[in-house]
Design an enzyme around this catalytic site. Structure first.
Site, PDB file in Angstrom:
ATOM      1  N   LYS A   9       3.757 -17.694  -5.466  1.00  0.00           N
ATOM      2  CA  LYS A   9       2.167 -18.452  -5.654  1.00  0.00           C
ATOM      3  C   LYS A   9       2.593 -19.636  -6.551  1.00  0.00           C
ATOM      4  O   LYS A   9       3.761 -19.938  -7.057  1.00  0.00           O
ATOM      5  CB  LYS A   9       1.363 -17.265  -6.281  1.00  0.00           C
ATOM      6  CG  LYS A   9       0.880 -16.157  -5.393  1.00  0.00           C
ATOM      7  CD  LYS A   9      -0.039 -15.457  -6.122  1.00  0.00           C
ATOM      8  CE  LYS A   9      -0.306 -13.886  -5.499  1.00  0.00           C
ATOM      9  NZ  LYS A   9      -1.115 -13.376  -6.060  1.00  0.00           N
ATOM     10  N   TYR A  49      -6.802 -14.423   2.171  1.00  0.00           N
ATOM     11  CA  TYR A  49      -7.470 -13.188   1.217  1.00  0.00           C
ATOM     12  C   TYR A  49      -8.889 -12.951   1.808  1.00  0.00           C
ATOM     13  O   TYR A  49      -9.699 -12.534   1.239  1.00  0.00           O
ATOM     14  CB  TYR A  49      -7.608 -14.075   0.124  1.00  0.00           C
ATOM     15  CG  TYR A  49      -6.421 -14.045  -1.026  1.00  0.00           C
ATOM     16  CD1 TYR A  49      -5.577 -13.012  -1.029  1.00  0.00           C
ATOM     17  CD2 TYR A  49      -5.834 -15.359  -1.203  1.00  0.00           C
ATOM     18  CE1 TYR A  49      -4.632 -12.835  -1.665  1.00  0.00           C
ATOM     19  CE2 TYR A  49      -4.714 -15.311  -2.092  1.00  0.00           C
ATOM     20  CZ  TYR A  49      -3.995 -14.108  -2.460  1.00  0.00           C
ATOM     21  OH  TYR A  49      -2.808 -14.207  -2.929  1.00  0.00           O
ATOM     22  N   ASN A 112      -0.056 -13.582 -10.970  1.00  0.00           N
ATOM     23  CA  ASN A 112       0.991 -12.922 -10.909  1.00  0.00           C
ATOM     24  C   ASN A 112       2.241 -13.020  -9.890  1.00  0.00           C
ATOM     25  O   ASN A 112       2.852 -12.203  -9.430  1.00  0.00           O
ATOM     26  CB  ASN A 112       0.099 -11.569 -10.465  1.00  0.00           C
ATOM     27  CG  ASN A 112      -0.543 -11.419  -9.349  1.00  0.00           C
ATOM     28  OD1 ASN A 112      -0.028 -12.476  -8.596  1.00  0.00           O
ATOM     29  ND2 ASN A 112      -1.152 -10.504  -8.890  1.00  0.00           N
ATOM     30  N   HIS A 115       3.002 -12.706  -3.709  1.00  0.00           N
ATOM     31  CA  HIS A 115       1.994 -11.997  -2.921  1.00  0.00           C
ATOM     32  C   HIS A 115       3.183 -11.353  -1.926  1.00  0.00           C
ATOM     33  O   HIS A 115       4.316 -12.015  -1.395  1.00  0.00           O
ATOM     34  CB  HIS A 115       1.267 -12.963  -1.774  1.00  0.00           C
ATOM     35  CG  HIS A 115       0.587 -12.125  -0.761  1.00  0.00           C
ATOM     36  ND1 HIS A 115      -0.395 -11.339  -1.055  1.00  0.00           N
ATOM     37  CD2 HIS A 115       0.951 -11.956   0.452  1.00  0.00           C
ATOM     38  CE1 HIS A 115      -0.696 -10.764   0.107  1.00  0.00           C
ATOM     39  NE2 HIS A 115       0.205 -11.243   1.315  1.00  0.00           N
ATOM     40  N   GLU A 126      -0.507 -11.409   8.626  1.00  0.00           N
ATOM     41  CA  GLU A 126      -0.054 -12.417   7.717  1.00  0.00           C
ATOM     42  C   GLU A 126       0.928 -13.418   8.360  1.00  0.00           C
ATOM     43  O   GLU A 126       0.871 -14.627   8.150  1.00  0.00           O
ATOM     44  CB  GLU A 126       0.283 -11.984   6.366  1.00  0.00           C
ATOM     45  CG  GLU A 126      -1.236 -11.434   5.582  1.00  0.00           C
ATOM     46  CD  GLU A 126      -0.696 -10.515   4.397  1.00  0.00           C
ATOM     47  OE1 GLU A 126       0.393 -10.505   3.832  1.00  0.00           O
ATOM     48  OE2 GLU A 126      -1.915 -10.068   3.847  1.00  0.00           O
TER      49      GLU A 126
HETATM   50  P1  DAT Z   1      -1.843  -7.305  -4.718  1.00  0.00           P
HETATM   51  O1  DAT Z   1      -1.637  -9.094  -4.683  1.00  0.00           O
HETATM   52  O2  DAT Z   1      -1.069  -6.879  -5.419  1.00  0.00           O
HETATM   53  O3  DAT Z   1      -1.862  -7.162  -3.276  1.00  0.00           O
HETATM   54  P2  DAT Z   1      -4.655  -7.445  -4.513  1.00  0.00           P
HETATM   55  O4  DAT Z   1      -4.731  -7.564  -2.616  1.00  0.00           O
HETATM   56  O5  DAT Z   1      -5.721  -6.466  -4.904  1.00  0.00           O
HETATM   57  O6  DAT Z   1      -3.535  -7.299  -5.202  1.00  0.00           O
HETATM   58  O7  DAT Z   1      -5.579  -8.858  -4.812  1.00  0.00           O
HETATM   59  C1  DAT Z   1      -4.909  -9.827  -4.599  1.00  0.00           C
HETATM   60  C2  DAT Z   1      -5.017 -11.059  -5.610  1.00  0.00           C
HETATM   61  O8  DAT Z   1      -6.233 -11.249  -6.162  1.00  0.00           O
HETATM   62  C3  DAT Z   1      -3.872 -10.397  -6.598  1.00  0.00           C
HETATM   63  O9  DAT Z   1      -2.511 -10.893  -6.480  1.00  0.00           O
HETATM   64  C4  DAT Z   1      -4.454 -11.213  -7.728  1.00  0.00           C
HETATM   65  C5  DAT Z   1      -6.033 -11.296  -7.561  1.00  0.00           C
HETATM   66  N1  DAT Z   1      -6.824 -10.392  -8.339  1.00  0.00           N
HETATM   67  C6  DAT Z   1      -6.826  -9.066  -7.960  1.00  0.00           C
HETATM   68  N2  DAT Z   1      -7.679  -8.282  -8.705  1.00  0.00           N
HETATM   69  C7  DAT Z   1      -8.506  -9.122  -9.744  1.00  0.00           C
HETATM   70  C8  DAT Z   1      -9.013  -9.052 -10.747  1.00  0.00           C
HETATM   71  N3  DAT Z   1      -9.680  -7.816 -11.136  1.00  0.00           N
HETATM   72  N4  DAT Z   1      -9.311 -10.416 -11.145  1.00  0.00           N
HETATM   73  C9  DAT Z   1      -8.862 -11.481 -10.876  1.00  0.00           C
HETATM   74  N5  DAT Z   1      -7.849 -11.459  -9.760  1.00  0.00           N
HETATM   75  C10 DAT Z   1      -7.579 -10.503  -9.333  1.00  0.00           C
HETATM   76 MG    MG Z   2      -3.095  -7.439  -1.515  1.00  0.00          MG
END
Ligand code: DAT
Ligand code: MG
Length: 147
Positions: A9, A49, A112, A115, A126
């Site tokens: 990212k 997303y 974080n 991805h 994807e």
């Molecule tokens: P991952 O990236 O571990 O698959 P995810 O699919 O639940 O996690 O969420 C996608 C992204 O969205 C994640 O990398 C960071 C952001 N995200 C997730 N939960 C969040 C939150 N509570 N507040 C802010 N950003 C968040």
């Molecule tokens: Mg995810």
């Protein structure tokens, strides 16, 4: 052979962690079969997303992922979807285990670093969204039998 989609990212790129992150997967033995360094469009970000479009952080997520270039690639290997997720660590870097990418380098859930597809179905969706057929490179690695 199984494939997964991975993206370093904007925060990972800005912090100079492309090499560090990619090298972890290379050392693990996964094969890079496609890669590109791109500025993501809002259209691609929103499609990527899509599952989160009703979440309160969706707009923030799209603006973050389009704020600076990302390094996107496809890895191939046995159980690569699951193993990459384990190497990434938990979504919230403050809860991710040390030794994982997010656990070692991440500081906030919004930024974080990485991805990785969360299932075989997501990986297929994807990979098709981010890459075209002609962007894949076919080659053999002589080391394969040792891994
Ligand atoms: P991952 O990236 O571990 O698959 P995810 O699919 O639940 O996690 O969420 C996608 C992204 O969205 C994640 O990398 C960071 C952001 N995200 C997730 N939960 C969040 C939150 N509570 N507040 C802010 N950003 C968040
Ligand atoms: Mg995810």
């Amino acid at each position: 052979m199984e494939r997964t989609f991975v993206m370093i990212k904007p925060d990972g790129v800005q912090r100079g962690l492309i090499g560090e992150i990619l090298s972890r997967f290379e050392r693990k033995g996964f094969k890079v079969v496609a890669a590109k360094f791109i500025q993501v469009s809002p259209t691609l970000a929103e499609a990527h997303y899509d599952e989160h479009k009703e979440r309160p952080f969706f707009d923030e997520l799209v603006s973050f992922i389009t704020s600076s270039p990302v390094f996107a690639f496809v890895l191939e290997g046995q159980d690569v979807v699951r193993v990459v997720r384990e190497m990434m660590g938990a979504t919230d870097p403050l809860k991710a285990q040390p030794g994982t990418i997010r656990g070692d380098y991440g500081r906030s859930i919004g930024m974080n670093l990485i991805h990785g597809s969360d299932s075989l179905e997501s990986a297929e969706r994807e990979i098709n969204l981010w890459f075209e057929k002609h962007e894949f490179v076919t080659y053999d690695r002589t080391l394969e039998s040792w891994m």
